[in-house]
Motif scaffolding. Structure first.
Motif, PDB file in Angstrom:
ATOM      1  N   LYS A 204       0.894  -1.100   0.016  1.00  0.00           N
ATOM      2  CA  LYS A 204       0.035   0.015   0.019  1.00  0.00           C
ATOM      3  C   LYS A 204       0.925   1.156   0.003  1.00  0.00           C
ATOM      4  N   THR A 207       2.255   1.705  -3.606  1.00  0.00           N
ATOM      5  CA  THR A 207       1.274   2.505  -4.503  1.00  0.00           C
ATOM      6  C   THR A 207       0.908   3.495  -4.389  1.00  0.00           C
ATOM      7  N   THR A 208       0.734   3.883  -3.031  1.00  0.00           N
ATOM      8  CA  THR A 208       0.558   5.279  -2.532  1.00  0.00           C
ATOM      9  C   THR A 208       1.499   6.340  -3.007  1.00  0.00           C
ATOM     10  N   TRP A 210       3.780   6.000  -5.415  1.00  0.00           N
ATOM     11  CA  TRP A 210       3.673   6.227  -6.617  1.00  0.00           C
ATOM     12  C   TRP A 210       2.686   7.173  -7.289  1.00  0.00           C
ATOM     13  N   GLU A 211       1.478   7.075  -6.700  1.00  0.00           N
ATOM     14  CA  GLU A 211       0.362   7.840  -7.162  1.00  0.00           C
ATOM     15  C   GLU A 211       0.604   9.622  -6.630  1.00  0.00           C
ATOM     16  N   ASP A 212       1.558   9.619  -5.645  1.00  0.00           N
ATOM     17  CA  ASP A 212       1.878  10.839  -5.282  1.00  0.00           C
ATOM     18  C   ASP A 212       3.098  11.442  -5.809  1.00  0.00           C
ATOM     19  N   GLY A 218       7.747   5.091  -7.722  1.00  0.00           N
ATOM     20  CA  GLY A 218       7.391   4.987  -9.036  1.00  0.00           C
ATOM     21  C   GLY A 218       8.211   4.000  -9.854  1.00  0.00           C
ATOM     22  N   GLU A 253      -6.630  -1.035  -6.066  1.00  0.00           N
ATOM     23  CA  GLU A 253      -5.703  -0.306  -6.556  1.00  0.00           C
ATOM     24  C   GLU A 253      -6.119   0.188  -7.899  1.00  0.00           C
ATOM     25  N   ALA A 255      -5.722   2.551 -10.016  1.00  0.00           N
ATOM     26  CA  ALA A 255      -4.597   3.445 -11.010  1.00  0.00           C
ATOM     27  C   ALA A 255      -3.868   2.142 -11.347  1.00  0.00           C
ATOM     28  N   LEU A 256      -3.372   1.405 -10.412  1.00  0.00           N
ATOM     29  CA  LEU A 256      -2.385   0.559 -10.916  1.00  0.00           C
ATOM     30  C   LEU A 256      -3.278  -0.529 -11.707  1.00  0.00           C
ATOM     31  N   LYS A 258      -5.291   0.050 -13.849  1.00  0.00           N
ATOM     32  CA  LYS A 258      -5.499   0.840 -15.157  1.00  0.00           C
ATOM     33  C   LYS A 258      -4.044   0.690 -15.938  1.00  0.00           C
TER      34      LYS A 258
END
Length: 300
Positions: A204, A207-208, A210-212, A218, A253, A255-256, A258
């Motif tokens: 978690k 992935t968090t 990465w999205e940030d 990333g 997740e 975005a992941l 996708k």
């Protein structure tokens, strides 16, 4: 009434299939992974006070109905055991075991995102990686009950398509190394990050981050999704899937998923203009729903 279980490497979930075909989770307990006696006791604890209804189990592992032997990477106490027969004897009830990804595939094909589609290849991305194939509404099991099981086999490219120098062999619970299960699961995501940056983070947190827009996480997600999508594209080519619903913890997740979808469609031979890899409608309760369907088919 049928007692249904969704048994994975982390939790045992229990619910009862009612006469109107609805099922609701009634209990969740930690899975005793290394002790058969403790495992049986955990399952039995959910049945106390119940009648002698049959038991339908969604199991995170391979189950060969010809030999009766189970091979469960994340629950060692079941591997090499005649799990269905032994559990039926221990519980004093009829037991039907179906692979968890197969149960999820049944749930998605008949009551989820795959409704109306001829070919549904459903995958699990969680503590492990699995897959199930439903064609024209019927579960395909194949030799040894492993049809659709793309999680095992030493197929991971250690260079991620030439984007890194190479990852060392990741051992898998099945006895092989560099399986999709070993690198493409949530555990694999954490392994990759630790290897790249010598830093232990939860899936978690990765992935968090990465999205940030964090650089390290990333990079980890880029490598992870490349490894996973290359293997998944081959599975899609082999199965000719119309849709690939995703279950397991990583299905949350969005975005992941996708990104995995975009990378996978770019590598498949067929032209998929619409999303192919999508969160399953029964991503959270697919094991129980599928166990209910499998139990109804087995016990009537």
């Amino acid at each position: 009434m049928i007692d249904c279980f969704d048994i994975g490497g982390t939790y045992i979930r229990h619910g009862r299939l009612k006469p109107d075909d609805t099922i609701v989770e009634e209990a969740r307990i930690k899975t005793p992974v290394g002790d058969w006696t403790a495992f049986v006791a955990a399952v039995a604890s959910c049945l106390e006070g119940a009648d002698k209804a049959p038991v339908s189990v969604s199991l995170a592992g391979a189950y060969d109905r010809r030999t009766g032997l189970a091979k469960v990477a994340n629950i060692p106490s079941l591997t090499g055991r005649k799990a269905e027969e032994d559990l039926a004897t221990a519980l004093g009830r009829p037991v039907r075991i179906t692979n968890d990804a197969d149960c999820f595939a049944l749930a998605e094909a008949l009551q989820g995102t795959g409704r109306g589609k001829a070919n549904v290849f459903a995958i699990i991305l969680g503590s492990g990686v699995g897959g199930g194939l439903v064609v024209d509404g019927k579960l395909v099991t194949g030799h040894g009950g492993i049809a659709g099981e793309w999680g095992h086999g030493p197929v991971i490219d250690p260079t991620a398509g030439g984007t890194i120098e190479g990852i060392p062999p990741f051992p898998c619970g099945c006895g092989l190394a560099n399986c999709v299960d070993a690198a493409g699961s949530a555990r694999g995501l954490k392994r990759i990050h630790t290897l790249l940056f010598d830093e232990a983070l939860s899936a978690k947190a990765i992935t968090t981050g990465w999205e940030d827009g964090a650089q390290k996480t990333g990079r980890t997600v880029e490598i992870y999704t490349t490894l996973l999508s290359r293997a998944l594209a081959m599975a899609v080519n082999l199965t000719g899937a119309d849709i690939v619903p995703v279950g397991g913890g990583l299905s949350n997740e969005a975005a992941l998923i996708k990104l995995i979808d975009e990378k996978t469609r770019a590598l498949t031979l067929a032209d998929y203009t619409d999303p192919l890899v999508v969160p399953g409608e029964h991503a959270r309760e697919g094991g129980l729903v599928g166990a209910g369907i499998a139990g109804r088919l087995a016990f009537g």
